[in-house]
Design a protein around this motif. Sequence first.
Motif, PDB file in Angstrom:
ATOM      1  N   GLN A 166       7.890   7.160  -8.973  1.00 46.09           N
ATOM      2  CA  GLN A 166       9.268   6.573  -8.121  1.00 46.09           C
ATOM      3  C   GLN A 166       9.412   5.377  -8.754  1.00 46.09           C
ATOM      4  OE1 GLN A 166       9.330   6.361  -3.939  1.00 46.09           O
ATOM      5  NE2 GLN A 166      11.314   5.456  -3.798  1.00 46.09           N
ATOM      6  N   GLU A 167      10.614   5.125  -9.492  1.00 45.39           N
ATOM      7  CA  GLU A 167      11.075   3.965 -10.116  1.00 45.39           C
ATOM      8  C   GLU A 167      11.847   2.962  -9.149  1.00 45.39           C
ATOM      9  OE1 GLU A 167      12.817   5.031 -13.663  1.00 45.39           O
ATOM     10  OE2 GLU A 167      11.420   6.311 -14.451  1.00 45.39           O
ATOM     11  N   ASP A 168      11.368   1.662  -9.235  1.00 44.16           N
ATOM     12  CA  ASP A 168      12.305   0.481  -8.647  1.00 44.16           C
ATOM     13  C   ASP A 168      12.171  -0.542  -9.508  1.00 44.16           C
ATOM     14  OD1 ASP A 168      13.329  -1.029  -6.820  1.00 44.16           O
ATOM     15  OD2 ASP A 168      11.747  -0.917  -5.245  1.00 44.16           O
ATOM     16  N   SER A 169      13.482  -0.972  -9.797  1.00 45.95           N
ATOM     17  CA  SER A 169      13.557  -2.295 -10.524  1.00 45.95           C
ATOM     18  C   SER A 169      13.215  -3.542  -9.877  1.00 45.95           C
ATOM     19  CB  SER A 169      14.851  -2.318 -11.599  1.00 45.95           C
ATOM     20  OG  SER A 169      15.744  -2.306 -10.636  1.00 45.95           O
ATOM     21  N   SER A 170      13.429  -3.566  -8.646  1.00 45.11           N
ATOM     22  CA  SER A 170      13.378  -4.641  -7.851  1.00 45.11           C
ATOM     23  C   SER A 170      11.889  -5.173  -7.608  1.00 45.11           C
ATOM     24  CB  SER A 170      14.084  -4.468  -6.501  1.00 45.11           C
ATOM     25  OG  SER A 170      13.419  -3.539  -5.651  1.00 45.11           O
ATOM     26  N   SER A 171      10.775  -4.448  -7.905  1.00 46.31           N
ATOM     27  CA  SER A 171       9.473  -4.568  -7.576  1.00 46.31           C
ATOM     28  C   SER A 171       8.707  -4.211  -8.857  1.00 46.31           C
ATOM     29  CB  SER A 171       8.808  -3.880  -6.499  1.00 46.31           C
ATOM     30  OG  SER A 171       8.873  -2.407  -6.844  1.00 46.31           O
ATOM     31  N   SER A 172       7.629  -5.344  -9.029  1.00 43.22           N
ATOM     32  CA  SER A 172       6.714  -5.123  -9.903  1.00 43.22           C
ATOM     33  C   SER A 172       5.953  -3.592 -10.109  1.00 43.22           C
ATOM     34  CB  SER A 172       5.697  -6.084  -9.807  1.00 43.22           C
ATOM     35  OG  SER A 172       5.958  -7.287  -9.993  1.00 43.22           O
ATOM     36  N   ILE A 173       5.472  -3.061  -8.838  1.00 46.20           N
ATOM     37  CA  ILE A 173       5.281  -1.628  -8.784  1.00 46.20           C
ATOM     38  C   ILE A 173       6.127  -0.703  -9.379  1.00 46.20           C
ATOM     39  CG2 ILE A 173       4.542   0.193  -7.358  1.00 46.20           C
ATOM     40  CD1 ILE A 173       3.203  -2.098  -5.432  1.00 46.20           C
ATOM     41  N   LEU A 181       0.786  -1.104   0.002  1.00 43.88           N
ATOM     42  CA  LEU A 181      -0.022   0.020   0.044  1.00 43.88           C
ATOM     43  C   LEU A 181       0.762   1.249   0.051  1.00 43.88           C
ATOM     44  CD1 LEU A 181      -2.885  -1.104   2.541  1.00 43.88           C
ATOM     45  CD2 LEU A 181      -2.765  -1.032  -0.107  1.00 43.88           C
ATOM     46  N   SER A 182       2.095   1.176   0.836  1.00 41.90           N
ATOM     47  CA  SER A 182       2.801   2.472   0.693  1.00 41.90           C
ATOM     48  C   SER A 182       3.287   2.878  -0.795  1.00 41.90           C
ATOM     49  CB  SER A 182       4.019   2.300   1.809  1.00 41.90           C
ATOM     50  OG  SER A 182       3.602   2.260   2.782  1.00 41.90           O
ATOM     51  N   PRO A 183       4.157   1.934  -1.654  1.00 48.40           N
ATOM     52  CA  PRO A 183       4.354   2.311  -2.778  1.00 48.40           C
ATOM     53  C   PRO A 183       3.053   2.843  -3.749  1.00 48.40           C
ATOM     54  CG  PRO A 183       5.341   0.248  -2.390  1.00 48.40           C
ATOM     55  CD  PRO A 183       4.198   0.331  -1.118  1.00 48.40           C
ATOM     56  N   ILE A 184       1.786   2.088  -3.429  1.00 49.26           N
ATOM     57  CA  ILE A 184       0.619   2.484  -4.234  1.00 49.26           C
ATOM     58  C   ILE A 184       0.215   3.918  -3.782  1.00 49.26           C
ATOM     59  CG2 ILE A 184      -1.635   2.016  -4.647  1.00 49.26           C
ATOM     60  CD1 ILE A 184      -1.151  -0.882  -4.560  1.00 49.26           C
ATOM     61  N   LYS A 185       0.434   4.291  -2.458  1.00 45.79           N
ATOM     62  CA  LYS A 185       0.011   5.593  -1.929  1.00 45.79           C
ATOM     63  C   LYS A 185       0.870   6.664  -2.472  1.00 45.79           C
ATOM     64  CE  LYS A 185      -0.518   7.988   2.002  1.00 45.79           C
ATOM     65  NZ  LYS A 185      -0.609   8.029   3.844  1.00 45.79           N
ATOM     66  N   ARG A 186       2.346   6.411  -2.847  1.00 44.82           N
ATOM     67  CA  ARG A 186       3.080   7.177  -3.109  1.00 44.82           C
ATOM     68  C   ARG A 186       2.822   7.506  -4.704  1.00 44.82           C
ATOM     69  NH1 ARG A 186       6.917   4.400  -0.150  1.00 44.82           N
ATOM     70  NH2 ARG A 186       7.638   3.258  -1.853  1.00 44.82           N
ATOM     71  N   ALA A 187       2.367   6.421  -5.424  1.00 41.11           N
ATOM     72  CA  ALA A 187       1.989   6.334  -6.889  1.00 41.11           C
ATOM     73  C   ALA A 187       0.788   7.350  -6.988  1.00 41.11           C
ATOM     74  CB  ALA A 187       1.788   5.195  -7.463  1.00 41.11           C
ATOM     75  N   ARG A 188      -0.309   6.956  -6.063  1.00 44.62           N
ATOM     76  CA  ARG A 188      -1.639   7.892  -6.151  1.00 44.62           C
ATOM     77  C   ARG A 188      -1.296   9.198  -5.861  1.00 44.62           C
ATOM     78  NH1 ARG A 188      -4.993   9.144  -2.138  1.00 44.62           N
ATOM     79  NH2 ARG A 188      -3.726   8.072  -0.492  1.00 44.62           N
ATOM     80  N   PHE A 239       6.038  -1.059 -13.175  1.00 43.42           N
ATOM     81  CA  PHE A 239       5.028  -0.372 -13.766  1.00 43.42           C
ATOM     82  C   PHE A 239       5.259   1.003 -13.454  1.00 43.42           C
ATOM     83  CE2 PHE A 239       0.576   0.956 -12.821  1.00 43.42           C
ATOM     84  CZ  PHE A 239       0.107   0.792 -14.307  1.00 43.42           C
ATOM     85  N   SER A 240       5.895   1.794 -12.735  1.00 42.79           N
ATOM     86  CA  SER A 240       6.181   2.931 -12.494  1.00 42.79           C
ATOM     87  C   SER A 240       6.765   3.672 -13.797  1.00 42.79           C
ATOM     88  CB  SER A 240       6.582   3.393 -11.222  1.00 42.79           C
ATOM     89  OG  SER A 240       5.697   3.110 -10.039  1.00 42.79           O
ATOM     90  N   THR A 241       7.877   2.940 -13.847  1.00 44.10           N
ATOM     91  CA  THR A 241       8.870   3.120 -15.234  1.00 44.10           C
ATOM     92  C   THR A 241       7.980   3.385 -16.407  1.00 44.10           C
ATOM     93  OG1 THR A 241      10.767   2.159 -13.963  1.00 44.10           O
ATOM     94  CG2 THR A 241      10.879   2.570 -16.328  1.00 44.10           C
TER      95      THR A 241
END
Length: 562
Positions: A225-232, A202-209, A235-237
């Motif tokens: 915020q881009e992070d190659s270690s996670s699917s989220i 939820l925290s990554p989704i909240k930042r994306a929201r 997706f942000s990239t």
Amino acid sequence: MKSYTGLSNIQKFLVSLSVIFVIAFIDYMSFSAKYRQIEMYDDLNYRLSAVRVSISKLEYLLDMFVVARRFEATTVEMINSDVDRLDENINEVLNKRQYAQILSANTKLAEGMSSIAADWQTIKTEVKRLNSTLPQEEILLLHNAVDVNTLLVTEKTDRLLSIVLESRTALFAETKSQAVRTMIGFVVLILLVSVIFHKKILSPIKRARLAARRISSGDTHVRFQEDSSSSIGLFSTELNHMLDSVAESQRLKDSKNAELAEESRLKTSRMEALSRLMALAGRSLSRSDFFNSTVKEAVLSGGAGGCSLYLIEGDALQLKASAGFDDNFIREITMVPVTDLGPAVLPSGLRSFDLDDRTQALAFAFLFKGRGYERLTCSPIPYNNETIGFLCSAFGSKAAPDPVFFEALAFSAGALTGHINLFQKEHGFKKFLERVMNQMPFGVAVFDKNGACLMLNSVLKRYLGADNRFNLVGEYAISKDDVFEGTGMLPSIMKSYEGIATEFIINYTPSLVKRYFFSGPARKLKVKSFPLYDAGGEISNIVLLYEDLSGSAEETVKSSEP
């Protein structure tokens, strides 16, 4: 097998969900078992109450027959029948397999049931000895024995009912306590799972929201915020790449949307203007009001600097309404010869003229040029395939106006003018027809298909002795005329609805028609009835002609002359 920490977020979520499901299922089974026990306690309470009532009934029945000293074969048979039914109910309580669980768990309840069974066997044995040949003394002894045992059974049943109620209450309290503990446990578990998944998902989704919210508010420079270690993060990239392409296309759309919004606003304003004119036409038949509203809408919604509306009267255009012009200028354009419009304007269709182009300018257009206007449009006002006037609008710029809006204004003015003229003609014809009818030397009445009166003249009102304070139109019905109905002439009149003209003579006494308050002397009338046909050849109305054949006919003719 992977450890829990080595699982992905989705796998952890599924494992946790499975554990919660197993716990919930176990708790559900526990609740179901306790619920079934509560149902058994309720059923046992009901059956013990029924046994208590039946014992009391048996005791009352036996007391009644002993006091009355009426022991016959039918009386003994009735008592034995009640004992058999009661014995069946008690045995069902004692031997029902569903009660075995609660009886084995409750010693007091089991002992009480056994004691009641023993007392009941004593009661049953004593009652079975009862027959119609026993002497009264032995019947009294038997009654006393039964009475003592029924009293014992009643007291024991009351104690058992108390035990059942206490057991049920304790079980219900235990179930309620378990439910509270279960709810607290699930709340704690849900909170724990929520905290874990909040940090991971939820925290990554909240930042994306939050980033998406800033983007939607117009900040196109924000990126996820881009992070190659996670699917989220991956997706942000991809979303950031999309935002770069959207930003460029959005810039092009903004300019186009601004143009469309302004165009939509103008069209909406003009549609509302036409709606206001139609609403005015629906509630008013005043040409001046409608013409004044038309020229005002041309100025306010059409963007004209001034507008004038003319109707053709003879060889000239007569000004009927204007807006946006001063009084001095209005006096100059009050009447315009038709020839000043020129041959280019006379055909139907809107024409727009640049006032600087002398090859197109109209003869009276220079009056507008002198007032600072740059363009003049003339919209013919049509009605019934003829031009009955013009709507002239002057503009301060050379930009061409919207021809559809001004043509709609002109067409609306033409339609209303024509309809008002038709209404005035029809109204005048109706008045003329009423004068003709009222001056006829005999009575006339017109009725619709339902027999209701649509028209009648003053001579007929005099024949009928009608009170002038009451309006008979719409109220008087030929089918409800008591004289026609009483004399049997109503069927003859009704034949006119079938296309048959009829004629008869009748002695008409107005005072017999009570419902319409007719009064006056009786008259000998010749009545003629014939149908009226509409344009399609269908019978739409019938007409009744009344001729007075009595001695007052000559006086009636003279009084009807103008």
